[in-house]
Design an enzyme around this catalytic site. Sequence first.
Site, PDB file in Angstrom:
ATOM      1  N   ARG A 307     -11.700  84.403  41.996  1.00 29.90           N
ATOM      2  CA  ARG A 307     -10.310  84.872  42.182  1.00 29.90           C
ATOM      3  C   ARG A 307      -9.906  85.036  43.652  1.00 29.90           C
ATOM      4  O   ARG A 307      -8.819  84.609  44.022  1.00 29.90           O
ATOM      5  CB  ARG A 307     -10.058  86.181  41.407  1.00 29.90           C
ATOM      6  N   CYS A 338     -20.847  76.993  51.143  1.00 31.86           N
ATOM      7  CA  CYS A 338     -20.370  76.222  52.298  1.00 31.86           C
ATOM      8  C   CYS A 338     -18.878  75.920  52.199  1.00 31.86           C
ATOM      9  O   CYS A 338     -18.470  74.759  52.040  1.00 31.86           O
ATOM     10  CB  CYS A 338     -21.174  74.940  52.405  1.00 31.86           C
TER      11      CYS A 338
END
Length: 404
Positions: A307, A338
């Site tokens: 979220r 990453c």
Amino acid sequence: MKYINKKLTIEKVNFQKIANKFGTPFYSYSYSKLKENITNFKSSFKTFSPLICFAIKSNTNINLIREIRKLGLGADVVSIGELMLALKAGINPKKIVFSGVGKTSTEISFAIEKKILLINAESLSEIKEINRIAKSKNRTIKIGVRLNPNTDAKTLNQISTGKKENKFGVNKNTFYQIVNYCKNSKNVDLKCLSVHIGSQILDNKPYEKMLRTVSKILSEINYEFEFVDLGGGMGIKYSNSSKKLNYKKYNSSICKFLDKHKVKIIFEPGRSIIGDTGTLVTKVIYIKDSGRKKFIILDAAMNDLMRPALYGALHKTLPVTKSNLMTKKTYEFVGPICESTDKFITLKRFQKLKEKDLIAICDVGAYGMSLSSNYNLRPRPVELLVKGSKIKVIRKRQKYKDII
Ligand code: LLP
């Protein structure tokens, strides 16, 4: 959740103890909070005793759905997978509604076989397809039609669904056209008008506007509906400063609506039932000082809780062990993935943290685990249900062999 002797505690167990036993990150849910939410929801709308269909998409843990079923709720599903899950959790098909803009023939066929309460269709093409499949099975199927009431839910743009530019539902003209089509079709029985204008709605006005639009259409149209499905969307208090949707006001708007229209109300709440029952507990792996701020690098990431990265959503973030020592630097809580969007929250004031400390990310019961992924080939975390002092594993942590 509260601090007892400076330890953050869920029901009767503290998170530190849970972490020692199950490792991190983990999702934990409070049974008593779940029960309280359902009881509150039911009693807020008891004057017209609606059918409450839990929006399965908000949390797909079968053990939680079983508890929700035992507390009397049905299900709102949006795929064959969710429908299978709801049935497996023992939900009565007569308490299941099937929403969604793109149901395939296989999904429609399965829903017909399982004799669910309603298929809430979202286009004329879909209704024709339901009619065709129902005819081939020599059946008449109860359906709903989702109206797009062109109402701004005044919530995040990404989770708004009731404006005319959104893909959901049909406009008023198409709605009338569909009603006429259904009057002349033997294999679909139009029983329900449905709407769902968006999620995390905190203001009552959009709901009031939606009800006015629906009321106007019902008064104009010469057709008797058995149900009006008002969808879900009731917002919760993610931060101490935000307000909560006023259920009392919403109830009285619906009661007024029902004075004019003799229909049975269906709700499809997700977040308001499960949102604040869940917590994601994670450990600080490293702390990196970048000069202006410190990165608190956690063992949970955007794959566990999407979220914040997806909507910029903010979740209350708390230390599991409280101290009075405050940091002078801004803390940015990030995950190991990453991606620069793999961050949870930036806080100017927080207690001083050290590596291996535990952090609780709150109100993640809805669209937390259900939006999770294996990105960066990270296993999904374990899910635990806490009842008093009992802890039950309700989904195991994924193993590497499951995902490689
Ligand atoms: N009914 C329909 C047709 C829906 O599309 C939804 C949510 C609900 C009910 C349940 O809404 P709720 O009561 O949970 O607000 N992933 C986003 C939320 C997307 C909601 C999608 N539809 C988030 O994390 O905020």
